[in-house]
Design an enzyme around this catalytic site. Structure first.
Site, PDB file in Angstrom:
ATOM      1  N   GLN A 192      43.213  45.203  -6.074  1.00 55.75           N
ATOM      2  CA  GLN A 192      43.780  43.855  -6.021  1.00 55.75           C
ATOM      3  C   GLN A 192      42.761  42.877  -5.422  1.00 55.75           C
ATOM      4  OE1 GLN A 192      46.669  42.956  -7.374  1.00 55.75           O
ATOM      5  NE2 GLN A 192      46.478  40.849  -6.719  1.00 55.75           N
ATOM      6  N   ASP A 244      42.026  46.313 -15.508  1.00 60.57           N
ATOM      7  CA  ASP A 244      41.940  44.858 -15.363  1.00 60.57           C
ATOM      8  C   ASP A 244      40.995  44.223 -16.378  1.00 60.57           C
ATOM      9  OD1 ASP A 244      43.516  43.510 -13.452  1.00 60.57           O
ATOM     10  OD2 ASP A 244      42.446  44.497 -11.816  1.00 60.57           O
ATOM     11  N   LYS A 293      53.730  45.193  -9.205  1.00 61.78           N
ATOM     12  CA  LYS A 293      53.017  46.099 -10.112  1.00 61.78           C
ATOM     13  C   LYS A 293      53.584  47.509  -9.987  1.00 61.78           C
ATOM     14  CE  LYS A 293      48.971  43.155 -10.220  1.00 61.78           C
ATOM     15  NZ  LYS A 293      47.594  42.826  -9.840  1.00 61.78           N
TER      16      LYS A 293
END
Ligand code: GUN
Length: 281
Positions: free
Chosen positions: A96, A119, A52
């Site tokens: 995460q 997200d 990422k």
């Protein structure tokens, strides 16, 4: 059969985003910023986070990486996220998952304001998707949709079958396809006749986490098959689809790796740029 090339498609998306971040910088004098939070030492998560951050570098996004130890307290994680929520250089926040045991994931994700929720996990964004309104959509299903669109695969009026109902993939995937006017069936571990359901699919999306669950006999001739699985087995990484055999029947098929995976990160970067844009309005 056409192999869907997620790696090349993700590269094209990143090139478009690079131009977009340059435009943003020229117009606002600011850099698009993404904060990534990793708690603990999960090896798979470490690789995802590294990729990422690499994606940010390639697209002109400034990344803020925060690593907390495995035994970080709920309070430590919350105060980090709250700080990022208040930081105007940070347009997107990603925590995460999975978090180490003992941490309250729900409470931590709620600390991310919906406008920085790259997200698409916040209830407000999930609600917008369910209502068919604008909002941030989870990266993996959004990546699948982007692949279907770029390969010009029609969805309106088609029968889409989603196998899996997770919050990260299955559920938002089904809603996205519904918003594209597909007729959607969602299958899961309690589905009585999985094979029969899958055989009806014009577009079949496998997002379960079971190596080679989808076999040739479960696929209609000419179906489009998208494999979201990422299973580590003794013979390496494999998807939820029995690739070699299903390839004889499918019209389009994604490989693992190199299919949906690279698109997930590309969509994270795209969501980050979109959050930055909206923050300036
Ligand atoms: N872990 C596995 N997939 C994801 C994802 O899409 N977002 C986050 N934050 N964590 C994940």
């Amino acid at each position: 059969m056409t192999l869907i090339d997620g790696k090349a498609t993700a590269r094209a998306v990143r090139a478009e985003l690079k131009a977009e971040t340059e435009r943003f910088e020229a117009q606002t004098g600011k850099k698009v910023g993404l904060a990534v939070v990793l708690v603990g030492n999960d090896p798979a998560s470490q690789i995802y986070v590294k990729n990422k951050i690499k994606g940010c570098e390639e697209t002109g996004i400034r990344s803020f990486a925060h690593y907390l130890p495995e035994h970080a307290t709920q309070k430590q994680v919350l105060s980090l996220v709250e700080g990022l929520a208040a930081d105007e250089n940070v347009h997107g926040i990603l925590v995460q998952l999975p978090l180490p045991r003992g941490l309250d994931e729900g409470e931590i994700l709620k600390a991310i304001p919906p406008e920085k929720d790259v997200d698409g996990f916040h209830a407000e964004n999930v609600g917008a998707l369910a209502l068919g309104e604008r909002g941030t959509v989870a990266c993996t299903p959004l990546g699948v949709l982007e692949l279907l669109k770029r390969y010009r695969i029609p969805l309106a009026g088609k029968h889409a079958v989603v196998v899996g109902r997770s919050r990260i993939v299955g559920r938002p995937m089904a809603l996205l396809l519904l918003n594209e006017d597909a007729t959607v069936t969602v299958c899961h571990s309690k589905t009585a006749d999985l094979k029969e359901q899958c055989r009806r699919a014009d577009v079949l999306i496998a997002a379960v986490g079971k190596p080679r669950l989808i076999t040739k006999d479960m696929v209609k001739e000419g179906a489009v098959v998208i494999d979201v699985g990422m299973n580590r087995t003794e013979d390496g990484l494999c998807g939820d689809v029995d690739f070699e055999n299903v390839a004889e029947k499918a019209s389009y098929l994604t490989p693992v790796p190199g299919g949906v995976g690279p698109m997930t990160i590309a969509m994270l970067l795209k969501n980050t740029v979109a959050c930055a844009r909206r923050s300036c309005k």
